[in-house]
Design a protein around this motif. Structure first.
Motif, PDB file in Angstrom:
ATOM      1  N   ILE A 123       0.839  -1.144  -0.092  1.00  0.00           N
ATOM      2  CA  ILE A 123      -0.077   0.091  -0.168  1.00  0.00           C
ATOM      3  C   ILE A 123       0.827   1.201  -0.051  1.00  0.00           C
ATOM      4  O   ILE A 123       0.663   2.169  -0.867  1.00  0.00           O
ATOM      5  CB  ILE A 123      -0.816   0.117   1.358  1.00  0.00           C
ATOM      6  CG1 ILE A 123      -2.093  -1.088   1.134  1.00  0.00           C
ATOM      7  CG2 ILE A 123      -1.563   1.446   1.278  1.00  0.00           C
ATOM      8  CD1 ILE A 123      -2.965  -1.448   2.310  1.00  0.00           C
ATOM      9  N   VAL A 124       1.929   1.117   0.884  1.00  0.00           N
ATOM     10  CA  VAL A 124       2.669   2.675   1.174  1.00  0.00           C
ATOM     11  C   VAL A 124       3.481   2.595   0.018  1.00  0.00           C
ATOM     12  O   VAL A 124       3.621   3.782  -0.519  1.00  0.00           O
ATOM     13  CB  VAL A 124       3.403   2.595   2.567  1.00  0.00           C
ATOM     14  CG1 VAL A 124       4.357   3.656   2.585  1.00  0.00           C
ATOM     15  CG2 VAL A 124       2.516   2.551   3.668  1.00  0.00           C
ATOM     16  N   LYS A 125       4.187   1.682  -0.724  1.00  0.00           N
ATOM     17  CA  LYS A 125       4.847   1.667  -1.547  1.00  0.00           C
ATOM     18  C   LYS A 125       4.096   2.439  -3.143  1.00  0.00           C
ATOM     19  O   LYS A 125       4.648   3.191  -3.893  1.00  0.00           O
ATOM     20  CB  LYS A 125       5.492   0.399  -2.243  1.00  0.00           C
ATOM     21  CG  LYS A 125       6.741   0.042  -1.400  1.00  0.00           C
ATOM     22  CD  LYS A 125       7.175  -1.319  -1.832  1.00  0.00           C
ATOM     23  CE  LYS A 125       8.322  -1.766  -1.004  1.00  0.00           C
ATOM     24  NZ  LYS A 125       9.058  -2.992  -1.553  1.00  0.00           N
ATOM     25  N   GLN A 126       2.930   2.329  -3.142  1.00  0.00           N
ATOM     26  CA  GLN A 126       2.056   2.718  -4.050  1.00  0.00           C
ATOM     27  C   GLN A 126       1.700   4.027  -3.730  1.00  0.00           C
ATOM     28  O   GLN A 126       1.708   5.126  -4.401  1.00  0.00           O
ATOM     29  CB  GLN A 126       0.879   2.024  -4.440  1.00  0.00           C
ATOM     30  CG  GLN A 126       1.007   0.718  -4.952  1.00  0.00           C
ATOM     31  CD  GLN A 126       1.246   0.828  -6.437  1.00  0.00           C
ATOM     32  OE1 GLN A 126       0.782   1.816  -7.057  1.00  0.00           O
ATOM     33  NE2 GLN A 126       1.938  -0.029  -7.121  1.00  0.00           N
ATOM     34  N   MET A 127       1.584   4.463  -2.560  1.00  0.00           N
ATOM     35  CA  MET A 127       1.126   5.841  -2.050  1.00  0.00           C
ATOM     36  C   MET A 127       2.319   6.774  -2.150  1.00  0.00           C
ATOM     37  O   MET A 127       2.086   8.134  -2.087  1.00  0.00           O
ATOM     38  CB  MET A 127       0.709   5.691  -0.565  1.00  0.00           C
ATOM     39  CG  MET A 127      -0.978   5.091  -0.270  1.00  0.00           C
ATOM     40  SD  MET A 127      -1.174   5.015   1.369  1.00  0.00           S
ATOM     41  CE  MET A 127      -1.679   6.672   1.724  1.00  0.00           C
ATOM     42  N   VAL A 128       3.474   6.332  -1.957  1.00  0.00           N
ATOM     43  CA  VAL A 128       4.739   7.465  -2.023  1.00  0.00           C
ATOM     44  C   VAL A 128       4.697   7.980  -3.252  1.00  0.00           C
ATOM     45  O   VAL A 128       5.180   9.247  -3.373  1.00  0.00           O
ATOM     46  CB  VAL A 128       6.015   6.468  -1.744  1.00  0.00           C
ATOM     47  CG1 VAL A 128       6.428   5.983  -2.697  1.00  0.00           C
ATOM     48  CG2 VAL A 128       7.095   7.450  -1.237  1.00  0.00           C
ATOM     49  N   ASN A 129       4.303   7.421  -4.516  1.00  0.00           N
ATOM     50  CA  ASN A 129       3.909   8.222  -5.746  1.00  0.00           C
ATOM     51  C   ASN A 129       2.955   9.236  -5.810  1.00  0.00           C
ATOM     52  O   ASN A 129       3.020  10.042  -6.601  1.00  0.00           O
ATOM     53  CB  ASN A 129       3.848   7.027  -6.816  1.00  0.00           C
ATOM     54  CG  ASN A 129       4.759   6.072  -6.951  1.00  0.00           C
ATOM     55  OD1 ASN A 129       6.026   6.549  -6.774  1.00  0.00           O
ATOM     56  ND2 ASN A 129       4.352   4.797  -6.949  1.00  0.00           N
ATOM     57  N   LEU A 130       2.255   9.395  -4.790  1.00  0.00           N
ATOM     58  CA  LEU A 130       0.966  10.332  -4.775  1.00  0.00           C
ATOM     59  C   LEU A 130       1.583  11.457  -3.839  1.00  0.00           C
ATOM     60  O   LEU A 130       0.797  12.630  -3.872  1.00  0.00           O
ATOM     61  CB  LEU A 130      -0.249   9.730  -4.212  1.00  0.00           C
ATOM     62  CG  LEU A 130      -0.708   8.592  -4.801  1.00  0.00           C
ATOM     63  CD1 LEU A 130      -1.804   7.911  -4.271  1.00  0.00           C
ATOM     64  CD2 LEU A 130      -1.333   8.909  -6.248  1.00  0.00           C
ATOM     65  N   LEU A 185      -7.859  16.027  -1.769  1.00  0.00           N
ATOM     66  CA  LEU A 185      -7.774  14.896  -1.321  1.00  0.00           C
ATOM     67  C   LEU A 185      -7.228  13.912  -2.400  1.00  0.00           C
ATOM     68  O   LEU A 185      -7.874  13.710  -3.336  1.00  0.00           O
ATOM     69  CB  LEU A 185      -9.298  14.229  -0.800  1.00  0.00           C
ATOM     70  CG  LEU A 185      -9.104  12.833  -0.345  1.00  0.00           C
ATOM     71  CD1 LEU A 185      -8.293  12.858   1.029  1.00  0.00           C
ATOM     72  CD2 LEU A 185     -10.558  12.495   0.127  1.00  0.00           C
ATOM     73  N   LEU A 186      -6.069  13.407  -2.103  1.00  0.00           N
ATOM     74  CA  LEU A 186      -5.463  12.469  -2.961  1.00  0.00           C
ATOM     75  C   LEU A 186      -5.792  10.888  -2.395  1.00  0.00           C
ATOM     76  O   LEU A 186      -5.529  10.938  -1.077  1.00  0.00           O
ATOM     77  CB  LEU A 186      -4.054  12.683  -2.975  1.00  0.00           C
ATOM     78  CG  LEU A 186      -3.481  14.176  -3.496  1.00  0.00           C
ATOM     79  CD1 LEU A 186      -2.131  14.371  -3.172  1.00  0.00           C
ATOM     80  CD2 LEU A 186      -3.905  14.524  -4.829  1.00  0.00           C
ATOM     81  N   SER A 187      -6.009  10.026  -3.118  1.00  0.00           N
ATOM     82  CA  SER A 187      -6.349   8.620  -2.786  1.00  0.00           C
ATOM     83  C   SER A 187      -5.451   7.429  -3.467  1.00  0.00           C
ATOM     84  O   SER A 187      -5.595   7.656  -4.554  1.00  0.00           O
ATOM     85  CB  SER A 187      -7.829   8.287  -2.498  1.00  0.00           C
ATOM     86  OG  SER A 187      -8.346   8.691  -3.667  1.00  0.00           O
ATOM     87  N   LEU A 188      -5.250   6.602  -2.571  1.00  0.00           N
ATOM     88  CA  LEU A 188      -4.741   5.391  -3.361  1.00  0.00           C
ATOM     89  C   LEU A 188      -5.821   4.770  -4.169  1.00  0.00           C
ATOM     90  O   LEU A 188      -5.845   4.228  -5.313  1.00  0.00           O
ATOM     91  CB  LEU A 188      -4.067   4.375  -2.512  1.00  0.00           C
ATOM     92  CG  LEU A 188      -3.478   3.219  -3.095  1.00  0.00           C
ATOM     93  CD1 LEU A 188      -2.440   3.594  -4.213  1.00  0.00           C
ATOM     94  CD2 LEU A 188      -2.851   2.328  -2.049  1.00  0.00           C
ATOM     95  N   LEU A 189      -6.662   4.498  -3.431  1.00  0.00           N
ATOM     96  CA  LEU A 189      -7.967   3.852  -4.001  1.00  0.00           C
ATOM     97  C   LEU A 189      -9.372   4.626  -3.516  1.00  0.00           C
ATOM     98  O   LEU A 189      -9.433   5.274  -2.436  1.00  0.00           O
ATOM     99  CB  LEU A 189      -8.169   2.431  -3.024  1.00  0.00           C
ATOM    100  CG  LEU A 189      -6.914   1.432  -3.418  1.00  0.00           C
ATOM    101  CD1 LEU A 189      -7.137   0.292  -2.521  1.00  0.00           C
ATOM    102  CD2 LEU A 189      -7.036   0.944  -5.008  1.00  0.00           C
ATOM    103  N   LYS A 190     -10.461   4.271  -4.332  1.00  0.00           N
ATOM    104  CA  LYS A 190     -11.683   4.862  -4.196  1.00  0.00           C
ATOM    105  C   LYS A 190     -12.598   3.689  -3.895  1.00  0.00           C
ATOM    106  O   LYS A 190     -12.224   2.544  -4.245  1.00  0.00           O
ATOM    107  CB  LYS A 190     -12.176   5.714  -5.227  1.00  0.00           C
ATOM    108  CG  LYS A 190     -11.261   7.036  -5.618  1.00  0.00           C
ATOM    109  CD  LYS A 190     -11.866   7.890  -6.769  1.00  0.00           C
ATOM    110  CE  LYS A 190     -10.936   8.898  -6.826  1.00  0.00           C
ATOM    111  NZ  LYS A 190     -10.552   9.758  -5.891  1.00  0.00           N
TER     112      LYS A 190
END
Length: 172
Positions: free
Chosen positions: A47-54, A161-166
């Motif tokens: 999860i966090v590895k994907q979020m770092v790009n945001l 608001l930035l989100s990994l998933l909706k």
């Protein structure tokens, strides 16, 4: 791990069906038990590895909201190299009596980090408090946006608001 696989795993380990009162006060027939995906080391890492790009490029400090976002923001700090502030719901009444522990936030671009967002209420409260302490807040980042009005409410407060998933990204 790709985002669609993360969505499936989050759903599998954390989706509950029943009657749940959300922080917003609303009753929901489904609930995402964030502690289930946060307590799973390999899933949390993905999860966090994907979020770092945001993370917006001008971010100077990550601010994790008590309690659910603390594990997320800690790992996000590790992967991004950005310092972290741990934000309480209210300043403690002993010791340092601080609302935000860790990194200094005064006159810095602060990204609020949250786990699951419904109405955005806690982000709004915390952003107001952090702004009073001198933080510059333009963005919040979450794992799941339940798509129940938070985006518009936060925009009204000057927060994107930035989100990994909706919610729509998760299985039904």
């Amino acid at each position: 791990m790709i985002k669609s696989e993360i969505a499936k795993q989050i759903y599998t380990v954390s989706h509950l069906v029943g009657s749940f009162q959300l922080r917003s006060g609303r009753i929901s027939s489904e609930y995402f038990d964030k502690y289930q995906f946060e307590a799973n080391p390999s899933l949390l890492d993905a999860i966090v590895k994907q979020m770092v790009n945001l993370i917006p490029s001008d971010t100077e400090v990550l601010a994790g909201l008590e309690l659910g976002a603390i594990s997320i923001v800690t790992l996000l700090s590790h992967y991004s190299g950005l310092p972290t502030a741990f934000v309480r719901k209210e300043a403690k009444k002993y010791g340092t009596s601080r609302l935000a522990e860790g990194a200094q936030i005064n006159n810095r671009k602060v990204l609020i980090v949250e786990d699951v967002v419904t109405s955005g209420g806690q982000i709004i409260i915390s952003a107001h408090q952090l702004r009073q302490l001198g933080a510059e807040i333009d963005y919040a980042l979450c794992v799941i946006d339940r798509e129940e009005g938070a985006v518009d409410k936060l925009l009204a407060e000057g927060i994107v608001l930035l989100s990994l998933l909706k919610r729509r990204d998760l299985p039904t």
